[in-house]
Design an enzyme around this catalytic site. Structure first.
Site, PDB file in Angstrom:
ATOM      1  CG  HIS A   1      61.688 -12.226 -25.023  1.00 22.05           C
ATOM      2  ND1 HIS A   1      62.851 -12.421 -25.741  1.00 22.05           N
ATOM      3  CD2 HIS A   1      61.839 -11.062 -24.365  1.00 22.05           C
ATOM      4  CE1 HIS A   1      63.680 -11.406 -25.496  1.00 22.05           C
ATOM      5  NE2 HIS A   1      63.088 -10.563 -24.666  1.00 22.05           N
ATOM      6  CB  THR A   2      55.263 -14.447 -27.477  1.00 21.69           C
ATOM      7  OG1 THR A   2      55.058 -13.117 -27.948  1.00 21.69           O
ATOM      8  CG2 THR A   2      54.953 -14.499 -25.991  1.00 21.69           C
TER       9      THR A   2
ATOM     10  CB  SER B   1      65.695   3.577 -27.764  1.00 21.15           C
ATOM     11  OG  SER B   1      64.937   3.466 -28.949  1.00 21.15           O
ATOM     12  N   GLY B   2      65.529   0.200 -28.352  1.00 19.80           N
ATOM     13  CA  GLY B   2      64.579  -0.908 -28.294  1.00 19.80           C
ATOM     14  C   GLY B   2      63.245  -0.562 -28.932  1.00 19.80           C
TER      15      GLY B   2
ATOM     16  CB  SER C   1      66.538   2.408 -34.642  1.00 17.65           C
ATOM     17  OG  SER C   1      67.473   1.659 -33.919  1.00 17.65           O
ATOM     18  CB  SER C   2      68.023  -2.429 -36.722  1.00 18.13           C
ATOM     19  OG  SER C   2      67.781  -2.794 -35.421  1.00 18.13           O
TER      20      SER C   2
ATOM     21  CG  ASP D   1      61.197  -5.842 -33.529  1.00 20.95           C
ATOM     22  OD1 ASP D   1      60.260  -6.029 -32.737  1.00 20.95           O
ATOM     23  OD2 ASP D   1      62.393  -5.980 -33.229  1.00 20.95           O
TER      24      ASP D   1
ATOM     25  CE1 TYR E   1      65.032 -11.288 -29.075  1.00 22.46           C
ATOM     26  CE2 TYR E   1      66.249 -12.601 -30.672  1.00 22.46           C
ATOM     27  CZ  TYR E   1      65.080 -12.005 -30.259  1.00 22.46           C
ATOM     28  OH  TYR E   1      63.957 -12.125 -31.022  1.00 22.46           O
TER      29      TYR E   1
END
Ligand code: GLA
Length: 387
Positions: A34-35, A125-126, A129-130, A174, A224
């Site tokens: 979260h940076t 799952s974090g 995947s997206s 990501d 989020y």
């Protein structure tokens, strides 16, 4: 894998002539959570697990999608004309969003395609995947049309489409980690400038273990976006008393000296996490370079505590996985990874402790939460490739 996927493609779409196989990884973030939307640093790695795609250009404008992870949905049809998000089409909004975003950059996707996907990262799952599907689609389009785009552009286009087509306000971490992945390295990225360096992850006698809580999360339905806006408000309040562009500009001392400008205790907590986590990430990378893996692990643990107590994005599932991991001899560090609220934790575990880890954390998790967690010993892999 390649032959099996091609065979499946042939079965679904008829023949394999002209079809090519592509891969884009998933990612795990080692520290710096979260940076990325606060102008701070992150330290993620691409994984060797991810998303495979078999793609073939069509003569017409028709898009046909098929996912081996959602076989019950069958073939989903659409068109490249007037691309817009469709709720019922679900995962196909990710590839469509990337096609749309290429068009906005003057790289018109003129033809339809047949696209078969298979992901071996559990979706939700974090492990991104997206973002993996987005970067995969970008690298397919680059290859199919000969577009001149760098891997960094693929990351930016992926993020743009996720923000503006899928309505998820994610940062750049990501897509960047996936598009720029390098085997056995993590990426130390300054999200304010996109300057980055690779740092080798040499874990002598230890491995990276991912524990999946089996609690799915979707960024859209999580808190989020709420965290993002809390940080934005806190930044605006701080900017009245100190000249900064992002929370990532502040040291811990500067934050403590100026936090009185933030009018709510909750927002002070949120901003504190963003500031301290950024500093922690820089310290962690310095520790790694100095070969001090023990300190790296301690900073991972401190990251989790901050995400649990100040940022409040963990939840009982992730806290249980991490707190049980901390009890085990041979665990160098353990924390939640990704957005939180579900998804995965990442731990660095000495080789001889891995079996005990899986057994004991697994048992305690099942007893407390009522369903099982899954464990993956992972390796750090490269960015997108054509197979
Ligand atoms: C999600 C987002 C990233 C990042 C993380 C939290 O994975 O997609 O941009 O904000 O959460 O670090």
């Amino acid at each position: 894998m390649k032959q099996q996927l091609l065979a499946k493609f042939g079965e679904i779409f008829g023949g394999t002539e002209g079809a090519k196989v592509y891969f884009a990884p998933g990612r795990v973030n080692l520290i710096g959570e979260h940076t990325d939307y606060n102008g701070g640093h992150v330290f993620p790695s691409a994984l060797t697990i991810g998303t495979y795609g078999v793609a073939r250009k069509r003569e017409d404008k028709v898009l046909r999608f098929y996912s081996l992870n959602f076989e019950q949905l069958g073939v989903i049809e659409s068109t490249v004309e007037g691309l817009k998000p469709e709720k019922e089409a679900d995962w196909t909004n990710y590839p469509k969003g990337v096609m749309w975003a290429f068009g906005l950059r003057g790289m018109e996707v003129t033809n339809g395609m047949d696209l078969l996907l298979f992901g071996n990262i559990p979706n939700g799952s974090g492990l991104s995947s997206s973002a993996s599907v987005e970067v995969l689609t970008g690298s397919i389009l680059r290859d199919m049309y000969g577009f001149e785009v760098s891997n960094q552009d693929l990351a930016l286009i992926g993020q743009y489409s996720e923000n503006n087509f899928n309505g998820v306000n994610c940062g750049i971490m990501d897509q960047f980690a996936i598009a720029m992945g390098k085997k056995d390295n993590a990426i130390f990225l300054d999200t304010a400038t996109l300057q980055f360096e690779y740092a080798p992850i040499v874990l002598e006698g230890a491995k990276i273990v991912i524990s999946y809580s089996n609690k799915k999360r979707g960024l859209g339905d999580s808190k989020y976006n709420e965290r993002r806006s809390e940080c934005e408000t806190a930044l605006a309040e701080l900017q009245k008393v100190i000249d900064i562009k992002t929370l990532g500009d502040l040291t811990e001392e500067e934050f403590e000296a100026n936090k009185g400008a933030i009018a709510s205790d909750i927002r002070i907590q949120r901003a504190k996490h963003a500031v301290y986590e950024n500093q922690r990430t820089m310290k962690a990378v310095a520790a790694l370079k100095a070969n001090n893996i023990t300190l790296f692990g301690e900073l991972m643990n401190a990251s989790h505590v901050s995400l649990r107590d100040d940022y409040e994005v963990t939840g009982i599932e992730l806290d249980t996985l991490v707190e049980e991991a901390w009890k085990i001899d041979g665990v160098i560090g353990s924390r939640m990874t990704g957005a939180g609220f579900g998804g995965c934790t990442v731990s660095i575990v000495k080789d001889e402790a891995i079996e005990t880890f899986k057994e004991q954390v697994g048992k305690a998790y099942l007893e407390k939460i009522g369903y099982a967690a899954d464990f993956y010993v992972v390796e750090i892999g490269d960015g997108p490739v054509i197979l």
